[in-house]
Write a protein that holds these residues in place. Structure first.
Motif, mmCIF file in Angstrom:
data_model
loop_
_atom_site.group_PDB
_atom_site.id
_atom_site.type_symbol
_atom_site.label_atom_id
_atom_site.label_comp_id
_atom_site.label_asym_id
_atom_site.label_seq_id
_atom_site.Cartn_x
_atom_site.Cartn_y
_atom_site.Cartn_z
ATOM 1 N N ARG A 1 47.717 25.773 -7.057
ATOM 2 C CA ARG A 1 46.812 25.268 -5.854
ATOM 3 C C ARG A 1 45.830 26.353 -5.297
ATOM 4 N NH1 ARG A 1 51.335 22.381 -2.274
ATOM 5 N NH2 ARG A 1 52.059 24.279 -2.708
ATOM 6 N N ARG A 2 46.648 27.698 -5.155
ATOM 7 C CA ARG A 2 45.716 28.595 -4.457
ATOM 8 C C ARG A 2 44.643 28.928 -5.629
ATOM 9 N NH1 ARG A 2 46.213 28.049 0.608
ATOM 10 N NH2 ARG A 2 48.612 28.562 1.174
ATOM 11 N N ILE A 3 45.025 29.142 -6.902
ATOM 12 C CA ILE A 3 43.978 29.541 -7.830
ATOM 13 C C ILE A 3 42.865 28.356 -7.855
ATOM 14 C CG2 ILE A 3 43.468 29.791 -10.539
ATOM 15 C CD1 ILE A 3 46.224 30.756 -10.750
ATOM 16 N N GLN A 4 43.183 27.170 -7.705
ATOM 17 C CA GLN A 4 42.100 25.991 -7.603
ATOM 18 C C GLN A 4 41.212 26.241 -6.547
ATOM 19 O OE1 GLN A 4 43.567 21.980 -8.495
ATOM 20 N NE2 GLN A 4 41.732 21.233 -7.911
ATOM 21 N N GLN A 5 41.946 26.648 -5.299
ATOM 22 C CA GLN A 5 41.260 26.755 -3.842
ATOM 23 C C GLN A 5 40.196 27.944 -4.049
ATOM 24 O OE1 GLN A 5 44.047 27.167 -0.824
ATOM 25 N NE2 GLN A 5 42.646 27.132 0.797
ATOM 26 N N VAL B 1 46.468 27.481 -16.950
ATOM 27 C CA VAL B 1 45.264 28.017 -16.462
ATOM 28 C C VAL B 1 44.034 27.343 -16.831
ATOM 29 C CG1 VAL B 1 43.489 29.856 -16.354
ATOM 30 C CG2 VAL B 1 45.966 30.314 -16.383
ATOM 31 N N ALA B 2 44.061 26.590 -18.268
ATOM 32 C CA ALA B 2 42.766 25.880 -18.657
ATOM 33 C C ALA B 2 42.779 24.636 -17.900
ATOM 34 C CB ALA B 2 43.176 25.623 -19.902
ATOM 35 N N LYS B 3 44.100 23.979 -17.674
ATOM 36 C CA LYS B 3 44.011 22.872 -16.912
ATOM 37 C C LYS B 3 43.401 22.909 -15.546
ATOM 38 C CE LYS B 3 47.589 19.300 -15.513
ATOM 39 N NZ LYS B 3 48.960 18.697 -15.503
ATOM 40 N N ILE B 4 43.981 24.085 -14.973
ATOM 41 C CA ILE B 4 43.484 24.243 -13.610
ATOM 42 C C ILE B 4 41.936 24.405 -13.531
ATOM 43 C CG2 ILE B 4 43.601 25.880 -11.567
ATOM 44 C CD1 ILE B 4 45.793 24.109 -11.878
ATOM 45 N N CYS B 5 41.422 24.896 -14.535
ATOM 46 C CA CYS B 5 40.020 24.926 -14.569
ATOM 47 C C CYS B 5 39.435 23.630 -14.879
ATOM 48 C CB CYS B 5 39.738 26.068 -15.776
ATOM 49 S SG CYS B 5 40.185 27.875 -15.053
ATOM 50 N N ASP B 6 39.923 23.037 -15.551
ATOM 51 C CA ASP B 6 39.220 21.473 -15.848
ATOM 52 C C ASP B 6 39.516 20.794 -14.680
ATOM 53 O OD1 ASP B 6 38.202 19.591 -17.732
ATOM 54 O OD2 ASP B 6 40.187 18.551 -17.246
ATOM 55 N N SER B 7 40.400 20.900 -14.013
ATOM 56 C CA SER B 7 40.709 19.871 -12.734
ATOM 57 C C SER B 7 39.646 20.413 -11.647
ATOM 58 C CB SER B 7 42.143 20.102 -12.013
ATOM 59 O OG SER B 7 42.442 19.069 -11.182
ATOM 60 N N THR B 8 39.320 21.713 -11.582
ATOM 61 C CA THR B 8 38.516 22.334 -10.547
ATOM 62 C C THR B 8 37.089 21.871 -10.810
ATOM 63 O OG1 THR B 8 39.896 24.103 -10.235
ATOM 64 C CG2 THR B 8 37.491 24.216 -9.479
ATOM 65 N N LEU B 9 36.685 21.898 -12.041
ATOM 66 C CA LEU B 9 35.417 21.228 -12.424
ATOM 67 C C LEU B 9 35.378 19.754 -12.133
ATOM 68 C CD1 LEU B 9 34.437 23.334 -15.556
ATOM 69 C CD2 LEU B 9 33.751 23.845 -13.374
ATOM 70 N N GLN B 10 36.090 19.000 -12.480
ATOM 71 C CA GLN B 10 36.153 17.582 -12.239
ATOM 72 C C GLN B 10 36.117 17.385 -10.899
ATOM 73 O OE1 GLN B 10 35.963 15.219 -14.321
ATOM 74 N NE2 GLN B 10 36.266 16.450 -16.181
#
Length: 451
Positions: free
Chosen positions: A347-351, A309-318
């Protein structure tokens, strides 16, 4: 109208119906609801007109057989009721009639059809509706039973539509829908009054054809045009996600193309990971667009796997930093245990997070926002937080109906929020706004049953 023109008129109705039928055949294998539901009505209308055509041939003595004339007359009585009830079923579905009311109307209609069948069968043994005498059609005592069964349907729909129009109001949205049903029931009713007096004239066939044409123009064709517009709108509203991911791939590819020694091996690996994540996001978005525009699906695919989850949040902010306004800063506030993972679709969470961040950036007047990740009562909460309460006037997310993605009147932001809702539901979660938090206004994605 003279007898000699009867079969000519009905032949014209057959040609018009065939044109509609041929045109609609190409839509039968598509997921276009309006066209597929309209097909049975057109097919029954064609059968009715064919029987009516041969009945007219008997009327003008082109076919000289009392037995054939009698059978065609019986079929014509039954088919008049069947096609009218088919028209009624289509109108009830088109008007989104409440289920309980629809069941009552259909029950009464079934009783009318059974009574018509009973009279027609009884007429074979004793002439109660009609008889054929020396090649002439003669009406009997209960000849008007068919007229009652047919025109009472149009009368009920006409009165119901008028009541709905008065209740909804003249300036209400979707008023064209009511006008289409109003005229499609009024025209056959008016011409049917003439048919009762002049039974040897095709006034009912004429009225029913005009009714079908009205529904075809204002329902089927208009619904198809709206569907095409909605697909275009959907594509336009998804383009910002594609642009964001493309900017991400392009930006980090440029960073990796800098001279040797500009970045450490750890940074290069991180940039490669961002590029890979956004490539997978692009693949997902393009698949969604292809599926939706080709088949008009109302749902999205979800593939479950372990998600950091932390990686997804970081990737979304980047990803966001390449698309957001330079005056807005979004920071990650991670309160999750180290290495915390859930079984979901990354991918859905990031979307969803991307949509919510864009939503918050548009509404918030403060320069700083937070993306918070934490556990709350066994559920994962990913929230976009406005610590300065600049979104305090926003009490809840906009509420949209189930056909939001197909509604050309809904704005771009509304479509994106509806996308978030549907995806969150597929992930076993929900989206809501929390205005009571001590941290500020929070737009929350909550995912249940993660442990």
């Amino acid at each position: 109208m003279t007898y000699d023109l009867y079969w000519v008129s009905v032949l014209g109705y057959i040609v018009i119906t065939l044109i509609i039928l041929i045109r609609e055949r190409k839509y039968t294998h598509h997921a276009e609801k309006a066209g597929r539901v309209f097909m049975p009505l057109v097919c029954l209308s064609l059968v009715f007109y064919v029987v009516d055509f041969f009945w007219g041939m008997c009327l003008v003595d082109a076919i000289r057989s009392d037995a054939v004339y009698f059978v065609l007359s019986a079929l014509l009585h039954v088919l008049a009721v069947v096609t009218t009830l088919s028209w009624l079923c289509y109108v009830l579905r088109y008007m989104n009639c409440p289920r309980r009311c629809r069941y009552v109307i259909q029950f009464v209609s079934a009783a009318q059809l059974l009574s018509e069948l009973a009279f027609v069968i009884a007429n074979f043994f004793s002439p109660v509706m009609f008889r054929i005498v020396d090649g002439e059609y003669v009406r009997c005592k209960y000849a008007l039973v068919t007229s009652f069964n047919v025109y009472s349907v149009f009368a009920v729909v006409l009165l119901g539509t008028l009541f709905a129009m008065m209740r909804k109001g003249i300036c209400a949205n979707g008023y064209t829908r009511y006008w289409a049903v109003l005229f499609s029931s009024l025209i056959p009713l008016l011409l049917g009054i003439m048919q009762v007096e002049y039974f040897a004239s095709p006034f009912f066939s004429m009225g029913f054809m005009l009714s079908v044409l009205i529904l075809y123009v204002f329902v089927v064709t208009a619904a198809r045009e709206k569907l095409y517009q909605s697909k275009t709108k959907f594509l336009q509203n998804m383009s910002h996600e594609i642009r964001t991911s493309l900017n991400m791939v392009y930006g980090f590819a440029q960073l990796l193309g800098m001279p040797e020694g500009s970045w450490t091996d750890e940074e290069r690996e991180k940039y490669n990971s961002y590029i890979n994540d956004n490539y997978r996001m692009l693949d997902l978005l393009l698949n969604d667009l292809i599926e939706y525009t080709q088949t008009n699906r109302k749902t999205f695919d979800v593939s479950y796997e372990p998600v950091d989850v932390a990686k997804i949040c970081d990737s979304t902010l980047q990803s966001l930093q390449f698309a957001q306004s330079k005056s807005k800063q979004v920071h990650l506030q991670n309160e999750l245990p180290d290495g915390f993972t859930i079984n979901s679709d990354a991918r859905r969470i990031q979307q969803i997070l991307t949509h919510l961040l864009f939503y918050a950036v548009q509404f918030a007047s403060s320069d700083e926002l937070l993306l918070s990740a934490k556990l709350n009562a066994g559920a994962l909460e990913l929230a976009v937080v406005d610590p300065n309460n600049s979104m305090s006037g926003m009490k809840e997310l906009p509420v949209y109906v189930k056909d939001t993605l197909n509604d050309t009147d809904v704005d771009d932001l509304g479509v994106r929020i509806e996308l978030c809702r549907r995806m969150a539901c597929l992930l076993g979660g929900c989206i809501y706004i929390d205005t009571q938090s001590k941290d500020g206004v929070r737009i929350v994605l909550q995912i249940q049953n993660i442990l």
